[in-house]
Design a protein around this motif. Structure first.
Motif, PDB file in Angstrom:
ATOM      1  N   UNK A 139       0.718  -1.097   0.059  1.00 31.17           N
ATOM      2  CA  UNK A 139      -0.056  -0.001  -0.107  1.00 31.17           C
ATOM      3  C   UNK A 139       0.846   1.272   0.184  1.00 31.17           C
ATOM      4  N   UNK A 140       0.400   2.154  -0.852  1.00 32.57           N
ATOM      5  CA  UNK A 140       1.269   3.598  -0.877  1.00 32.57           C
ATOM      6  C   UNK A 140       0.869   4.284   0.368  1.00 32.57           C
ATOM      7  N   UNK A 141       1.897   4.123   1.502  1.00 33.06           N
ATOM      8  CA  UNK A 141       1.549   4.859   2.764  1.00 33.06           C
ATOM      9  C   UNK A 141       2.959   5.190   3.211  1.00 33.06           C
ATOM     10  N   UNK A 142       3.024   6.401   3.925  1.00 34.37           N
ATOM     11  CA  UNK A 142       4.255   6.994   4.700  1.00 34.37           C
ATOM     12  C   UNK A 142       4.812   5.973   5.641  1.00 34.37           C
ATOM     13  N   UNK A 143       4.077   5.016   6.180  1.00 36.50           N
ATOM     14  CA  UNK A 143       4.489   4.272   7.049  1.00 36.50           C
ATOM     15  C   UNK A 143       5.339   3.105   6.565  1.00 36.50           C
ATOM     16  N   UNK A 144       5.290   2.769   5.051  1.00 34.04           N
ATOM     17  CA  UNK A 144       5.994   2.105   4.394  1.00 34.04           C
ATOM     18  C   UNK A 144       7.208   2.521   3.753  1.00 34.04           C
ATOM     19  N   UNK A 145       7.294   3.709   3.878  1.00 39.16           N
ATOM     20  CA  UNK A 145       8.656   4.501   3.255  1.00 39.16           C
ATOM     21  C   UNK A 145       9.851   4.389   3.982  1.00 39.16           C
ATOM     22  N   UNK A 146       9.903   4.704   5.620  1.00 37.37           N
ATOM     23  CA  UNK A 146      11.396   4.382   6.101  1.00 37.37           C
ATOM     24  C   UNK A 146      12.069   3.315   5.773  1.00 37.37           C
ATOM     25  N   UNK A 147      11.504   1.928   5.796  1.00 28.97           N
ATOM     26  CA  UNK A 147      12.060   0.784   5.537  1.00 28.97           C
ATOM     27  C   UNK A 147      12.341   0.426   4.012  1.00 28.97           C
ATOM     28  N   UNK A 148      11.907   1.179   2.991  1.00 21.78           N
ATOM     29  CA  UNK A 148      11.818   0.969   1.762  1.00 21.78           C
ATOM     30  C   UNK A 148      10.779  -0.060   1.284  1.00 21.78           C
ATOM     31  N   UNK A 149       9.867  -0.320   2.258  1.00 24.14           N
ATOM     32  CA  UNK A 149       8.859  -1.526   1.834  1.00 24.14           C
ATOM     33  C   UNK A 149       8.278  -0.721   0.515  1.00 24.14           C
ATOM     34  N   UNK A 150       7.831   0.516   0.505  1.00 19.74           N
ATOM     35  CA  UNK A 150       7.362   1.236  -0.584  1.00 19.74           C
ATOM     36  C   UNK A 150       8.607   1.930  -0.942  1.00 19.74           C
ATOM     37  N   UNK A 151       8.852   1.458  -2.266  1.00 22.45           N
ATOM     38  CA  UNK A 151      10.264   2.011  -2.736  1.00 22.45           C
ATOM     39  C   UNK A 151      10.314   3.345  -3.555  1.00 22.45           C
ATOM     40  N   UNK A 152       9.300   3.690  -3.903  1.00 16.32           N
ATOM     41  CA  UNK A 152       9.132   4.828  -4.723  1.00 16.32           C
ATOM     42  C   UNK A 152       9.013   6.103  -3.688  1.00 16.32           C
ATOM     43  N   UNK A 153       9.886   6.878  -3.641  1.00 16.14           N
ATOM     44  CA  UNK A 153      10.068   7.884  -2.821  1.00 16.14           C
ATOM     45  C   UNK A 153      11.379   8.771  -3.214  1.00 16.14           C
ATOM     46  N   UNK A 154      11.454   9.707  -2.843  1.00 16.72           N
ATOM     47  CA  UNK A 154      12.682  10.561  -3.116  1.00 16.72           C
ATOM     48  C   UNK A 154      13.093  11.721  -2.081  1.00 16.72           C
ATOM     49  N   UNK A 155      14.228  12.143  -2.059  1.00 18.37           N
ATOM     50  CA  UNK A 155      14.602  13.209  -1.050  1.00 18.37           C
ATOM     51  C   UNK A 155      14.219  14.513  -1.696  1.00 18.37           C
ATOM     52  N   UNK A 156      13.787  15.453  -0.862  1.00 20.01           N
ATOM     53  CA  UNK A 156      13.225  16.826  -1.263  1.00 20.01           C
ATOM     54  C   UNK A 156      14.520  17.652  -0.852  1.00 20.01           C
ATOM     55  N   UNK A 157      15.055  18.398  -1.935  1.00 21.76           N
ATOM     56  CA  UNK A 157      16.193  19.065  -1.577  1.00 21.76           C
ATOM     57  C   UNK A 157      16.148  20.684  -1.871  1.00 21.76           C
ATOM     58  N   UNK A 158      16.726  21.274  -0.886  1.00 20.05           N
ATOM     59  CA  UNK A 158      16.843  22.933  -1.133  1.00 20.05           C
ATOM     60  C   UNK A 158      18.386  23.050  -1.426  1.00 20.05           C
ATOM     61  N   UNK A 159      18.545  23.661  -2.570  1.00 18.40           N
ATOM     62  CA  UNK A 159      20.089  24.080  -2.992  1.00 18.40           C
ATOM     63  C   UNK A 159      20.189  25.578  -2.987  1.00 18.40           C
ATOM     64  N   UNK A 160      21.315  25.796  -2.712  1.00 16.53           N
ATOM     65  CA  UNK A 160      21.850  27.076  -2.849  1.00 16.53           C
ATOM     66  C   UNK A 160      23.164  27.239  -3.429  1.00 16.53           C
ATOM     67  N   UNK A 161      23.445  28.350  -4.063  1.00 19.53           N
ATOM     68  CA  UNK A 161      24.855  28.559  -4.896  1.00 19.53           C
ATOM     69  C   UNK A 161      25.859  29.075  -3.979  1.00 19.53           C
ATOM     70  N   UNK A 162      26.652  27.988  -3.511  1.00 20.25           N
ATOM     71  CA  UNK A 162      27.468  28.199  -2.447  1.00 20.25           C
ATOM     72  C   UNK A 162      26.953  28.567  -1.257  1.00 20.25           C
ATOM     73  N   UNK A 163      27.591  29.233  -0.347  1.00 26.35           N
ATOM     74  CA  UNK A 163      27.109  29.704   1.125  1.00 26.35           C
ATOM     75  C   UNK A 163      26.014  30.658   0.998  1.00 26.35           C
ATOM     76  N   UNK A 164      24.664  30.196   1.528  1.00 26.75           N
ATOM     77  CA  UNK A 164      23.462  31.141   1.309  1.00 26.75           C
ATOM     78  C   UNK A 164      23.818  32.464   2.194  1.00 26.75           C
ATOM     79  N   UNK A 165      23.052  33.257   1.721  1.00 27.09           N
ATOM     80  CA  UNK A 165      23.074  34.752   2.539  1.00 27.09           C
ATOM     81  C   UNK A 165      22.418  34.720   3.632  1.00 27.09           C
ATOM     82  N   UNK A 166      22.524  35.576   4.716  1.00 33.77           N
ATOM     83  CA  UNK A 166      22.061  35.491   6.146  1.00 33.77           C
ATOM     84  C   UNK A 166      20.620  35.004   6.293  1.00 33.77           C
ATOM     85  N   UNK A 167      19.979  35.606   5.424  1.00 35.12           N
ATOM     86  CA  UNK A 167      18.308  35.533   5.322  1.00 35.12           C
ATOM     87  C   UNK A 167      17.921  34.242   5.176  1.00 35.12           C
ATOM     88  N   UNK A 168      18.421  33.875   3.811  1.00 35.70           N
ATOM     89  CA  UNK A 168      18.209  32.491   3.340  1.00 35.70           C
ATOM     90  C   UNK A 168      18.743  31.225   4.256  1.00 35.70           C
TER      91      UNK A 168
END
Length: 288
Positions: A216-245
């Motif tokens: 079943x597609x459920x968040x409970x099955x993701x941590x162990x990879x039982x549900x394998x269809x998942x990905x990381x969500x990334x926030x990318x900055x160009x080098x070191x971010x400014x103070x506010x970011x």
């Protein structure tokens, strides 16, 4: 009114708008562009952050992971969001970007409810998206032609789906949509359709979520990879971010957001995972 009092009043009236403009200029604008899968979380976090920091100015837009990565690399935005590792994308120099994984998102195949299917094997799913299976009756469903709706090229959700389900093969040429929301709307209203969306968008009772190999597609099955269809969500900055970011990214990674906001919207905190996945989609267990 005495002339001196009038002059003082006029001066105060003129100073008020100047003060307000000055306040608006003091706020550091943070533009965040990219993954539509991550957009609901960043929008909510941005709204909550603004309530506590009224001088903040956070602008969140979609456009897809490819757009987010190319925009932040070009210096056009402060943050590019992505469902995939920057090093996997052509034209992106990952060494110039700083990666902040902020959440885990599940991806689920969805179909129009009229197809009569609730479960598919991984092979059946791959055969549908590569065009080998063309009618729902071939997998036990109704006698309906299969209409594949894909995400646009540059979508991190598409890249993840093709890597994990199609083993890196391209899906058949079909109608493409540039956001999770538009995919859900079309599948909801068009008989015979199939596609895939991220978990936070899959809360519509009018679409059929498809299990894979009876998992079943459920968040409970993701941590162990039982549900394998998942990905990381990334926030990318160009080098070191400014103070506010940097302050806003720290907020997204804070216990308040990770424990409260992340699960409420339908994501998983990165702290809940029992496995890790590298940029080549190789999974290994986290050592305790």
């Amino acid at each position: 009114m005495r002339k001196s009092n009038f002059v003082q009043l006029l001066a105060c009236c003129l100073l008020v708008p100047l003060f307000l403009v000055g306040c608006s200029k003091n706020g550091q604008k943070i533009t965040i562009v990219g993954s539509s899968a991550l957009q609901p979380l960043i929008e909510q976090a941005g709204n909550d952050y603004h309530l506590a920091h009224l001088n903040s100015n956070i602008v969140v837009q979609g456009g897809g992971s490819g757009t987010g990565l190319s925009q932040v690399q070009a210096g056009a935005v402060e943050v590019g969001t992505s469902d995939v590792f920057a090093e996997t994308q052509k034209g992106i120099d990952a060494q110039k970007l700083k990666d902040y994984p902020v959440a885990i998102v599940g991806i689920v195949p969805i179909a129009n409810k009229a197809v009569g299917i609730k479960n598919l094997s991984k092979k059946q799913l791959a055969d549908i998206f590569t065009g080998k299976i063309k009618n729902w009756h071939e997998v036990g469903g109704k006698n309906l032609p299969i209409i594949v709706i894909n995400r646009s090229r540059g979508s991190g959700t598409r890249s993840t789906f093709e890597d994990l389900i199609l083993n890196g093969k391209d899906a058949i040429n079909s109608q493409e949509q540039d956001s999770n929301g538009s995919v859900k709307k079309i599948v909801n209203s068009t008989p015979g359709t199939i596609s895939y969306i991220s978990f936070p968008y899959a809360n519509d009772q009018n679409i059929q979520k498809i299990s894979i190999n009876h998992v079943v597609p459920d968040n409970k099955n993701i941590p162990s990879n039982k549900w394998p269809l998942w990905s990381y969500e990334h926030m990318y900055t160009k080098g070191k971010p400014n103070k506010a970011t940097a302050a806003f990214i720290d907020y997204v990674l804070s216990p308040k957001v990770q424990k409260e906001v992340v699960p409420k919207i339908g994501y998983l905190s990165i702290n809940e995972m029992k496995v890790v996945r590298d940029s080549q989609n190789k999974v290994s267990k986290i050592r305790n």
